[in-house]
Design an enzyme around this catalytic site. Structure first.
Site, PDB file in Angstrom:
ATOM      1  CG  ASP A 141      -1.700  -0.769   1.612  1.00 49.89           C
ATOM      2  OD1 ASP A 141      -2.521  -1.010   0.332  1.00 49.89           O
ATOM      3  OD2 ASP A 141      -2.266  -0.924   2.547  1.00 49.89           O
ATOM      4  CE  LYS A 152      -5.174   3.920  17.001  1.00 46.59           C
ATOM      5  NZ  LYS A 152      -4.888   2.464  16.145  1.00 46.59           N
ATOM      6  CG  ASP A 174      -1.368   2.998   4.196  1.00 46.91           C
ATOM      7  OD1 ASP A 174      -2.709   2.879   2.693  1.00 46.91           O
ATOM      8  OD2 ASP A 174      -1.232   2.425   4.872  1.00 46.91           O
TER       9      ASP A 174
END
Lengths: 345, 416
Positions: A95, A147, A203
């Site tokens: 990707d 995260k 991406d």
């Protein structure tokens, strides 16, 4: 040298385009996504590319005509293929699009001499990603943080790796996430390093990012191969036009537009920040911004399309309609405006 | 001999016609290329024995109205006078106040026409109907049929099906009464003033009994519909002539597009010369289109159906206009697309811009209604006078008040 491209999955995020064509074969800037990667690998001296595929593999194989080998599972299945010459091998997610730094990566990897190197890229909002914390001078990875709520790093895994074959012994023949299960162990043992990517990275697995990635790629072309971009009256900024496409009179195309092979753009059309795929037609006086027009689709006269409208293959948009963020599945004929974003089955 | 009275209202009325009524008295707003009122005057002037047309309203005398009347007198060779009410007196009060003017010369009968309707105005048919049916001194209301739901927005008439006598009249009932509705076009004879006079007397007596109010209530403020027709129903005085020809109210600005469509269709029989056709070197025409001779239109533009282009309008290359009214001096730049919209006087629409509304059929008379979040329900798009729309934006289902320079796209909004 060898490389493994992780093609995998159904490419659902890039639907409706991937309902017609496997994701690696979707043209990004007039070249299949996979070919961008393979060409860069070949340039870096790779002579054997292994594709890890599952979906539409026959089509993919026929189209790519790379090597005979076909792998239908995780990295462990490719062990035999990658482990023959005891040389490091590249691994990349299918990707990602960037100025692939394979030569530098190989050099950097050989210099530190450990088992693996992953390429990292800088992001503006690290809290949305898993970040990599590493030693600034050497690039040795300390840890990975998913995260992060408090700033620890703004570098994320770019999905491009190089490994020594010895790394393969860490993986068992079962569904395994190398990012979650293998990398942390390698980092702990001091066997994983990072190299920071220079230049753009994206991406492009979903339409919005596909278009953003296109803008970045075209800007990179502007710097490295400006002769490939179309200029002249009616063209603004970075515009890539296949030589077999026809552009009408009084159009304004650009900035950031890719027009594929055999596309016909009639008179008085305004296109910006769009990809128009092979064989599509845009009829006169239409206005398109931030759209992907699928293969052989037709956009009528005085149509306005915007806000990441994506037309699948062979979609017909009738005259004078307004499409705002429409996601149109293949072979549909659209007769009514779509004023708010939605999927047209 | 006959006369006609056209009730043109005044500036406090017609708020539903904003923002277009800021610039021009609503009765002069162009519908199918000519002022709304001109359609009335044209048909009145054609009625045999028509001697005079009186306009009654409470506009201050103004240049537009004066010029319009001057031109209309020249064109239709008939006396046209404006009688200004000192205040809004209602549909009955206005004509009662000016009864001497109406009756001077002894007309046998006279028509009353509301200015804000669009109709084929079957006036001679109403005259024949009066002669053939009913009493010789009867009054005639023009009626048409509406569907059950819509009928409740109008005056509703119950008739004797054999004699067409009005048995019952009610204005805007809250429940269904009848599908025959009042078209706001009447044929009266001088007797009507006796009936209005009775209401006037009664109002005056009532006022003497009441505490002095703020002056809003006047004995002279009389509504034909509620005060007169309701009382006359069942008295063998009031008859309804039902027409099958087209009719619509022109209350909201949106209904002007609907009314334009009706008049443009009628032009095939009444004014074929007003309809544009495909000609060498001219724009592509689809359906009924009116283009003022002074408009400057690029041959690659495509217009219609239901488009009216006003004086001095400029339309650039590759422009598309459908179901719209373009008012004088507007400038539509290359490749722009205007659908279901009214583009105000001297407004500019930039290149590749899209100005789009949602047609408000089948009930063109609904005022703009707001969603709870303050957004407009889809309506036609209206650009007030001297509005500038930049290139490449979309203005969707929005009302833009005059003299605005917009700098981005807008959807479902009123832009002050």
């Amino acid at each position: 040298m060898k490389a493994l491209i992780l093609v995998g999955g159904y490419g659902t995020r890039l639907r409706p385009l991937t309902l017609s064509v496997p994701k690696p074969l979707v043209e990004f800037c007039n070249k299949p996504i996979l070919l961008h990667q393979v060409e860069a690998l070949v340039k870096a001296g790779v002579n054997h590319v292994v594709l890890a595929v599952s979906y539409m593999s026959e089509l993919l194989e026929r189209e790519m005509r790379v090597q005979e080998q076909r792998v239908s599972g995780p990295l462990a299945l490719a062990r035999e293929l990658l482990n023959v010459d005891n040389e490091p091998f590249f691994v990349l997610n299918s990707d990602v699009i960037c100025d692939f730094p394979f030569k530098d990566l190989m050099q950097f990897h050989r210099n530190h001499g450990k088992e693996g190197t992953i390429v990292v890229t800088r992001v503006e909002e690290p809290s949305k990603y898993g970040v990599v914390v590493f030693e600034a001078d050497s690039g040795r990875i300390h840890r990975f943080v998913e995260k992060p709520q408090v700033f620890v790093s703004n570098k994320i895994n770019a999905g491009i790796y190089i490994f020594n074959p010895s790394m393969l012994s860490r993986i068992q023949l079962r569904p395994t996430s190398i990012e979650k299960e293998i990398f942390p162990v390698m980092a702990e043992e001091g066997h994983l390093y990072t190299m920071e990517l220079q230049g753009f990275w994206m991406d492009i697995g979903q339409p919005k990012d596909f278009l953003t990635g296109m803008c970045m790629y075209l800007q990179s072309l502007r710097q490295h191969a400006p002769e490939r971009l179309r200029t002249g009256p009616g063209f603004l900024g970075n515009v890539l036009v296949d030589p077999t496409a026809q552009i009408g009179e009084n159009c304004t195309i650009g900035p950031n537009v890719t027009i594929g092979a055999g596309v016909v753009v009639e008179d008085g059309v305004r296109i910006k920040r769009c990809t128009v795929l092979k064989g599509a037609r845009v009829r006169s006086h239409s206005w398109l911004e931030s759209c992907i027009v699928g293969w052989s689709s037709s956009v009528g006269q005085w149509v306005r399309m915007e806000n990441v409208t994506v037309l699948g293959e062979d979609v017909i948009v009738n005259d004078e309609l307004y499409l705002n963020g429409a996601n149109v599945l293949p072979h549909k004929s659209i007769n009514d405006s779509v004023p708010e974003p939605r999927i047209i089955m | 001999m006959l006369k006609a009275v056209i009730l043109i209202g005044g500036p406090q009325k017609g708020t539903r016609f904003r923002p277009l009524s800021f610039e021009v008295p609503k009765p002069l707003f162009p519908v199918a290329g000519v002022p709304m009122l001109q359609h009335h005057i044209e048909t009145c002037a054609k009625v045999p024995n028509m001697k005079e047309i009186l306009l009654i309203g409470f506009y201050q005398p103004n240049e537009e109205l004066t010029r319009f009347m001057f031109n209309a007198q020249q064109e239709f060779k008939i006396s046209i006078r404006y009688l200004q009410e000192y205040a809004a007196l209602g549909t009955g009060g206005g004509i009662y106040h000016f009864r001497d003017q109406i009756l001077s010369g002894n007309p046998a009968a006279f028509f009353i026409l509301n200015a804000d309707v669009c109709s084929a105005f079957p006036l001679t048919e109403m005259l024949s109907f009066q002669k053939e049916h009913g009493e010789p001194n009867s009054f005639v209301i023009l009626g048409t049929t509406a569907n059950r739901k819509q009928s409740m927005n109008y005056g509703c008439i119950v008739e004797n099906e054999e004699t067409n006598e009005v048995l019952h009249y009610v204005e805007k009932p809250s429940t269904f009464v009848s599908d025959i509705i009042n078209c706001g076009i009447y044929l009266f004879n001088p007797d009507i003033f006796q009936h209005i006079g009775k209401v006037f007397q009664k109002n005056q007596q009532d006022m003497l009994l009441e505490e002095p109010t703020n002056g809003w209530h006047r004995a002279e403020a009389i509504r034909l519909e509620q005060d007169i027709f309701t009382a006359l129903a069942g008295q063998r005085k009031l008859y309804v002539y039902k027409t099958l020809s087209f009719w619509s109210q022109i209350k909201s600005a949106g209904s002007a597009i609907y009314a334009s469509r009706l008049y443009l269709t009628q032009y095939h029989t009444t004014h074929p010369e007003r309809l544009a056709s495909n000609k060498e070197g001219g724009p592509r025409i689809s359906g009924n289109v009116y283009i003022h001779p002074t408009a400057n239109i690029d041959p690659t533009a495509m217009l219609g159906p239901n488009v009216s282009i006003g004086t001095g309008v400029t339309i650039g290359a590759g422009v598309r206009v459908r179901e719209s009214i373009i008012l004088h001096g507007a400038n539509l730049q290359d490749h722009c697309c205007v659908l279901n919209s009214i583009v105000g006087w001297d407004s500019t629409v930039g290149k590749w811009a899209r100005v789009e509304g949602t047609p408000s059929d089948p009930n063109p008379n609904d005022p703009y209604t707001l969603f709870s979040d303050g957004k407009l329900t889809p309506s036609i798009t209206i650009l007030g006078c001297n509005v500038t729309i930049p290139s490449e934006v979309i203005i969707l289902n929005s009302i833009v008040l005059p003299h605005k320079d917009l700098n981005r796209s807008f959807k479902n909004q009123i832009i002050l």
